[in-house]
Design a protein around this motif. Structure first.
Motif, PDB file in Angstrom:
ATOM      1  N   GLY A   1      10.201  -2.576 -54.409  1.00  0.00           N
ATOM      2  CA  GLY A   1      11.412  -3.358 -54.158  1.00  0.00           C
ATOM      3  C   GLY A   1      11.136  -4.824 -54.375  1.00  0.00           C
ATOM      4  N   ASP A   2      11.746  -5.670 -53.590  1.00  0.00           N
ATOM      5  CA  ASP A   2      11.545  -7.109 -53.739  1.00  0.00           C
ATOM      6  C   ASP A   2      10.139  -7.504 -53.297  1.00  0.00           C
ATOM      7  OD1 ASP A   2      14.146  -7.398 -54.623  1.00  0.00           O
ATOM      8  OD2 ASP A   2      14.934  -7.767 -52.596  1.00  0.00           O
ATOM      9  N   PRO A   3       9.478  -8.431 -54.033  1.00  0.00           N
ATOM     10  CA  PRO A   3       8.133  -8.869 -53.650  1.00  0.00           C
ATOM     11  C   PRO A   3       8.105  -9.473 -52.254  1.00  0.00           C
ATOM     12  CG  PRO A   3       8.684  -9.614 -55.865  1.00  0.00           C
ATOM     13  CD  PRO A   3       9.946  -9.068 -55.271  1.00  0.00           C
ATOM     14  N   VAL A   4       6.978  -9.266 -51.555  1.00  0.00           N
ATOM     15  CA  VAL A   4       6.784  -9.814 -50.212  1.00  0.00           C
ATOM     16  C   VAL A   4       5.692 -10.870 -50.279  1.00  0.00           C
ATOM     17  CG1 VAL A   4       6.038  -9.335 -47.860  1.00  0.00           C
ATOM     18  CG2 VAL A   4       7.543  -7.718 -49.042  1.00  0.00           C
ATOM     19  N   SER A   5       5.995 -12.090 -49.869  1.00  0.00           N
ATOM     20  CA  SER A   5       5.017 -13.176 -49.851  1.00  0.00           C
ATOM     21  C   SER A   5       4.320 -13.230 -48.493  1.00  0.00           C
ATOM     22  CB  SER A   5       5.705 -14.513 -50.144  1.00  0.00           C
ATOM     23  OG  SER A   5       6.256 -14.527 -51.445  1.00  0.00           O
ATOM     24  N   PHE A   6       3.175 -13.890 -48.466  1.00  0.00           N
ATOM     25  CA  PHE A   6       2.388 -13.986 -47.244  1.00  0.00           C
ATOM     26  C   PHE A   6       3.114 -14.832 -46.207  1.00  0.00           C
ATOM     27  CE2 PHE A   6      -0.901 -16.271 -44.744  1.00  0.00           C
ATOM     28  CZ  PHE A   6      -1.407 -15.165 -44.065  1.00  0.00           C
ATOM     29  N   ASN A   7       3.120 -14.328 -44.980  1.00  0.00           N
ATOM     30  CA  ASN A   7       3.696 -15.031 -43.840  1.00  0.00           C
ATOM     31  C   ASN A   7       2.681 -14.973 -42.703  1.00  0.00           C
ATOM     32  OD1 ASN A   7       5.093 -15.949 -41.589  1.00  0.00           O
ATOM     33  ND2 ASN A   7       7.020 -14.967 -42.162  1.00  0.00           N
ATOM     34  N   ALA A   8       2.019 -16.092 -42.459  1.00  0.00           N
ATOM     35  CA  ALA A   8       0.936 -16.115 -41.471  1.00  0.00           C
ATOM     36  C   ALA A   8       1.407 -15.715 -40.086  1.00  0.00           C
ATOM     37  CB  ALA A   8       0.307 -17.505 -41.432  1.00  0.00           C
ATOM     38  N   THR A   9       2.649 -15.983 -39.743  1.00  0.00           N
ATOM     39  CA  THR A   9       3.151 -15.683 -38.408  1.00  0.00           C
ATOM     40  C   THR A   9       3.353 -14.186 -38.195  1.00  0.00           C
ATOM     41  OG1 THR A   9       5.460 -15.946 -39.079  1.00  0.00           O
ATOM     42  CG2 THR A   9       4.294 -17.912 -38.282  1.00  0.00           C
ATOM     43  N   GLU A  10       3.405 -13.410 -39.299  1.00  0.00           N
ATOM     44  CA  GLU A  10       3.645 -11.973 -39.184  1.00  0.00           C
ATOM     45  C   GLU A  10       2.400 -11.144 -39.489  1.00  0.00           C
ATOM     46  OE1 GLU A  10       6.876 -11.060 -41.750  1.00  0.00           O
ATOM     47  OE2 GLU A  10       8.362 -12.215 -40.600  1.00  0.00           O
ATOM     48  N   TYR A  11       1.274 -11.808 -39.733  1.00  0.00           N
ATOM     49  CA  TYR A  11       0.053 -11.098 -40.114  1.00  0.00           C
ATOM     50  C   TYR A  11      -0.930 -11.106 -38.957  1.00  0.00           C
ATOM     51  CZ  TYR A  11      -3.697  -9.367 -43.099  1.00  0.00           C
ATOM     52  OH  TYR A  11      -4.690  -8.587 -43.649  1.00  0.00           O
ATOM     53  N   ASP A  12      -1.486  -9.922 -38.612  1.00  0.00           N
ATOM     54  CA  ASP A  12      -2.363  -9.859 -37.440  1.00  0.00           C
ATOM     55  C   ASP A  12      -3.612  -9.011 -37.677  1.00  0.00           C
ATOM     56  OD1 ASP A  12      -1.240  -7.375 -37.600  1.00  0.00           O
ATOM     57  OD2 ASP A  12      -0.416  -7.346 -35.562  1.00  0.00           O
ATOM     58  N   LEU A  13      -4.078  -8.910 -38.942  1.00  0.00           N
ATOM     59  CA  LEU A  13      -5.246  -8.092 -39.250  1.00  0.00           C
ATOM     60  C   LEU A  13      -6.486  -8.936 -39.540  1.00  0.00           C
ATOM     61  CD1 LEU A  13      -3.668  -5.316 -41.502  1.00  0.00           C
ATOM     62  CD2 LEU A  13      -4.253  -5.189 -39.076  1.00  0.00           C
ATOM     63  N   TYR A  14      -6.530 -10.155 -39.019  1.00  0.00           N
ATOM     64  CA  TYR A  14      -7.671 -11.024 -39.263  1.00  0.00           C
ATOM     65  C   TYR A  14      -8.937 -10.426 -38.649  1.00  0.00           C
ATOM     66  CZ  TYR A  14      -3.995 -14.397 -40.353  1.00  0.00           C
ATOM     67  OH  TYR A  14      -2.907 -15.032 -40.886  1.00  0.00           O
ATOM     68  N   ARG A  15     -10.085 -10.687 -39.306  1.00  0.00           N
ATOM     69  CA  ARG A  15     -11.360 -10.137 -38.844  1.00  0.00           C
ATOM     70  C   ARG A  15     -12.325 -11.258 -38.486  1.00  0.00           C
ATOM     71  NH1 ARG A  15     -14.039  -6.090 -42.547  1.00  0.00           N
ATOM     72  NH2 ARG A  15     -14.873  -5.438 -40.523  1.00  0.00           N
ATOM     73  N   ASP A  16     -13.193 -10.992 -37.490  1.00  0.00           N
ATOM     74  CA  ASP A  16     -14.179 -11.987 -37.069  1.00  0.00           C
ATOM     75  C   ASP A  16     -15.259 -12.191 -38.127  1.00  0.00           C
ATOM     76  OD1 ASP A  16     -12.881 -12.378 -34.670  1.00  0.00           O
ATOM     77  OD2 ASP A  16     -14.025 -10.817 -33.635  1.00  0.00           O
ATOM     78  N   ASN A  17     -15.680 -11.124 -38.801  1.00  0.00           N
ATOM     79  CA  ASN A  17     -16.710 -11.175 -39.848  1.00  0.00           C
ATOM     80  C   ASN A  17     -16.120 -10.559 -41.115  1.00  0.00           C
ATOM     81  OD1 ASN A  17     -19.097 -11.300 -41.323  1.00  0.00           O
ATOM     82  ND2 ASN A  17     -20.034  -9.538 -40.296  1.00  0.00           N
ATOM     83  N   PRO A  18     -15.267 -11.289 -41.820  1.00  0.00           N
ATOM     84  CA  PRO A  18     -14.509 -10.686 -42.920  1.00  0.00           C
ATOM     85  C   PRO A  18     -15.381 -10.355 -44.126  1.00  0.00           C
ATOM     86  CG  PRO A  18     -14.150 -13.040 -42.858  1.00  0.00           C
ATOM     87  CD  PRO A  18     -14.950 -12.711 -41.643  1.00  0.00           C
ATOM     88  N   MET A  19     -14.899  -9.401 -44.893  1.00  0.00           N
ATOM     89  CA  MET A  19     -15.559  -9.047 -46.139  1.00  0.00           C
ATOM     90  C   MET A  19     -15.590 -10.249 -47.073  1.00  0.00           C
ATOM     91  SD  MET A  19     -14.773  -8.125 -49.540  1.00  0.00           S
ATOM     92  CE  MET A  19     -13.168  -7.373 -49.623  1.00  0.00           C
ATOM     93  N   ARG A  20     -16.740 -10.403 -47.769  1.00  0.00           N
ATOM     94  CA  ARG A  20     -16.897 -11.496 -48.731  1.00  0.00           C
ATOM     95  C   ARG A  20     -17.275 -10.910 -50.092  1.00  0.00           C
ATOM     96  NH1 ARG A  20     -20.313 -13.090 -44.497  1.00  0.00           N
ATOM     97  NH2 ARG A  20     -22.173 -12.995 -45.819  1.00  0.00           N
ATOM     98  N   ARG A  21     -16.623 -11.410 -51.120  1.00  0.00           N
ATOM     99  CA  ARG A  21     -16.988 -11.019 -52.471  1.00  0.00           C
ATOM    100  C   ARG A  21     -16.373 -12.027 -53.438  1.00  0.00           C
ATOM    101  NH1 ARG A  21     -14.989  -5.020 -53.439  1.00  0.00           N
ATOM    102  NH2 ARG A  21     -16.340  -5.379 -55.232  1.00  0.00           N
ATOM    103  N   ASP A  22     -16.660 -11.904 -54.749  1.00  0.00           N
ATOM    104  CA  ASP A  22     -16.134 -12.886 -55.697  1.00  0.00           C
ATOM    105  C   ASP A  22     -14.995 -12.351 -56.555  1.00  0.00           C
ATOM    106  OD1 ASP A  22     -17.244 -11.602 -58.109  1.00  0.00           O
ATOM    107  OD2 ASP A  22     -19.185 -12.364 -57.487  1.00  0.00           O
ATOM    108  N   THR A  23     -14.683 -11.050 -56.439  1.00  0.00           N
ATOM    109  CA  THR A  23     -13.574 -10.470 -57.203  1.00  0.00           C
ATOM    110  C   THR A  23     -12.812  -9.522 -56.287  1.00  0.00           C
ATOM    111  OG1 THR A  23     -14.929 -10.545 -59.218  1.00  0.00           O
ATOM    112  CG2 THR A  23     -12.915  -9.226 -59.297  1.00  0.00           C
ATOM    113  N   VAL A  24     -11.526  -9.753 -56.115  1.00  0.00           N
ATOM    114  CA  VAL A  24     -10.728  -8.954 -55.191  1.00  0.00           C
ATOM    115  C   VAL A  24      -9.363  -8.700 -55.810  1.00  0.00           C
ATOM    116  CG1 VAL A  24      -9.776 -10.935 -53.934  1.00  0.00           C
ATOM    117  CG2 VAL A  24     -10.023  -8.744 -52.761  1.00  0.00           C
ATOM    118  N   TYR A  25      -8.786  -7.534 -55.513  1.00  0.00           N
ATOM    119  CA  TYR A  25      -7.499  -7.209 -56.128  1.00  0.00           C
ATOM    120  C   TYR A  25      -6.341  -7.483 -55.164  1.00  0.00           C
ATOM    121  CZ  TYR A  25      -7.639  -2.748 -53.511  1.00  0.00           C
ATOM    122  OH  TYR A  25      -7.701  -1.801 -52.523  1.00  0.00           O
TER     123      TYR A  25
END
Length: 621
Positions: A433-457
């Protein structure tokens, strides 16, 4: 105190002695190859051979690689994908970003010390769509000794996957970037490759743990990898060790790397299938003769039966977002600089479909951007000197940067950042459907030790957020690693701490950097994006994107218009040619008489890729 000093000096000397210098002399030339066993075609090799060698070094080693361009009809360059190139930005490789191209019969020496990195990387041409023609290989940075790895294994092997075309990039690109391809449909590959071949046999020993370095060296499609009755334990992504995570399937995009452990069985009474499957959702059409699921063989005993194709009910693969790095790094502080970009695909006034970040399609400057940094003095902090169409963004030293990427396209894209790994802060699910842009106020999946890499999809019509610290002064390309999309302009440039670049002696241009510019770039090696070195704020004559389409035109409208006109012209020619006579098969007779070639309309004219299933590779892992 003197004894302590002696011990410290002895330790440092011991470290220095262990470091090695690696000298490689490669001449890139055209050869003839047939990796899929279906069709011979031109291919780029080194020193008269292909596939290209796997290069192995250790942390602290020095790399001196002389690349001579023996291609005759094309420029070239070389990028060591994933290398930070701390203080040696001009060795990074992307054409007109950090260097001029290497002209035919010229050469360039890539000379750098391997930074504090280990893991699985690769090297490839960064000129147009050249590396899919063969100029790519695996680059491995080993631990000093086996006990330094944070996991145990018995043997190590490398595995590359990619798609394969029966035509060269030089042949495919003009038809891709063409007004008669107004939707920007990517060329469909004829096959997939597994270690630069097909139907490969991997001979294994029982009760053995293999460390397998997997690299997608393709320009387009992602692939699913899965095995019959065996599992992958992921322990590395893009040079970052992660806590072991066992999965039955890995999804690997163009340019990504995975290090996995595979434990073999204790008995040898059966052989098993090792599958690599094309992500068909990335294809506009799926030809009947394209083999989506390719079968390779895990061989315990050659006398056993050859495995059949292994079918799965669904592609249930590892989500790399949830991987946890071994070396813990807390989420960086809130960003000092937020770069928000929207991905779109659209047509410009010449009718060609381009890719855009915020309505800008990357257009190369007349002078490499790093060269502009080094020649602009205090104006290097002014983004204007880098041109209006390179989409260059100046970063301050050590600031925390977020790249918020909103994908308004219906396709999946793998994005790569040169000079850094980044923390993946957020990734949205696929949106229908319609594209969804990032909204920091609605996102709650942050991680303390996030994955790091140089190529991500990024998923279709969704978003990703990447965070990193600008602690590596240099000029770093950020781009989609689908080669077709990079050629369409899906890129921007980060100019990181430009004044610090000027102050670092190892960043200053070598004689070789200046020479290749004189031989390939009309002598331009300094100045602004327009080649003006007298007034850096004067951009007259810079390269810019085409003007937009007139209001109301869309890709669908162009398609309808083109084919309506084509149908009308053919109709008029038919009426005139045959004088309104009632002939059978009038259209095909007309096409034959006029010698008109309609690519892709006649299925019988297509190469039958299914023949490749009979090609059992002699190349073993």
């Amino acid at each position: 105190m003197n004894k302590l000093l002696v011990l410290v000096v002895s330790f440092l000397l011991a470290f220095v002695v262990k470091a090695e210098d690696h000298y490689w002399y490669f001449n890139a030339t055209w050869l003839t190859g047939n990796p899929d066993g279906v069709m011979e075609r031109p291919i780029i090799g080194f020193n008269g051979s292909w596939p290209l060698p796997t290069l192995r070094v250790k942390t602290g080693d020095r790399v001196v690689l002389k690349l001579t361009n023996g291609l005759g009809n094309q420029n070239t360059s070389l990028h060591f994908h994933g290398m930070f190139q701390n203080g040696t930005g001009q060795m990074d490789g992307p054409e007109m970003i950090t260097q001029c191209p290497i002209a035919p019969d010229d050469y360039f020496v890539y000379n750098f010390t391997v930074p504090d990195q280990v893991g699985t990387y690769w090297y490839h041409s960064h000129t147009d769509g050249q590396y899919p023609d063969g100029l790519r290989g695996v680059f491995v940075i080993e631990e000093a000794k086996k006990s330094d790895y944070p996991f145990d294994f018995d043997e190590e092997i490398t595995l590359s996957v990619s798609e394969w075309y029966h035509k060269t990039s030089h042949e495919l690109t003009p038809k891709f970037l063409n007004r008669y391809n107004p939707t920007g449909a990517e060329p469909i590959p004829q096959n997939s490759l597994f270690n630069d071949s097909r139907n490969v046999t991997w001979r294994v020993q029982p009760n053995t743990t293999y460390f397998v370095r997997i690299v997608n060296v393709g320009r387009f499609v992602s692939q699913y990898l899965y095995m019959e009755d065996h599992d992958f334990t992921v322990v590395e992504v893009d040079g970052v060790y992660v806590q072991p995570n066992t999965t039955s399937m890995v999804y690997i995009t163009a340019a990504q790397r995975y290090g996995v452990l595979i434990k073999t069985k204790e008995t040898t009474d059966k052989n098993f299938a090792f599958m690599n499957a094309i992500d068909k959702d990335m294809l506009d059409v799926v030809p009947k003769d394209l083999i989506l699921n390719s079968t390779n063989y895990i061989s315990y005993d050659e006398s056993n039966d050859t495995p059949e194709e292994y079918i799965v009910d669904e592609y249930d693969f590892l989500d790399d977002y949830w991987l946890t790095p071994v070396s813990a790094e807390a989420m960086l502080d809130e960003p000092d600089h937020v770069i928000t970009v929207d991905v779109t695909m659209n047509n410009l006034g010449n009718g060609i479909n381009y890719a855009f970040f915020n309505n800008i399609t990357y257009t190369p400057p007349k002078v490499p951007i790093l060269h502009t940094v080094l020649s602009a003095g205090e104006l290097a902090t002014n983004e204007l000197v880098y041109g209006t169409n390179t989409h260059s963004i100046v970063l301050q030293h050590n600031e925390v940067v977020d790249i918020v990427l909103n994908n308004h396209d219906a396709g999946k894209h793998p994005f790569h950042l040169h000079g850094h790994v980044f923390q993946l802060v957020a990734r949205g699910e696929t949106v229908v459907g319609d594209p969804v842009s990032f909204n920091a106020t609605e996102y709650d999946l942050y991680r303390d030790n996030p994955m790091r890499r140089d190529t991500v999809y990024v998923n279709p019509q969704s978003y990703i957020v990447m965070r990193f610290r600008a602690d590596n002064p240099g000029v770093w390309f950020f781009h989609c690693h689908i080669g077709w999309h990079l050629q369409q302009g899906l890129a921007f440039v980060l100019v990181e701490a430009p004044l610090q670049i000027q102050e670092t002696e190892t960043q200053h241009l070598t004689e070789g950097s200046i020479r290749i510019c004189k031989n390939s770039n009309n002598g331009l090696y300094e100045g602004n994006a327009a080649g003006n070195k007298d007034n850096f704020l004067d951009l007259k004559g810079e390269n810019v994107q085409h003007k937009p389409l007139p209001a109301g035109f869309t890709a669908r409208g162009i398609v309808a218009l083109v084919f309506s006109c084509l149908a009308g012209i053919l109709g008029l020619v038919a009426i005139t040619y045959y004088g309104l006579s009632d002939l059978k098969n009038v259209e095909m007779d007309l096409i034959k008489d006029l010698n008109v070639e309609l690519d892709g309309l006649d299925e019988s004219s297509q190469t039958n890729s299914s023949d490749s299933s009979e090609h059992i590779s002699k190349v073993q892992i």
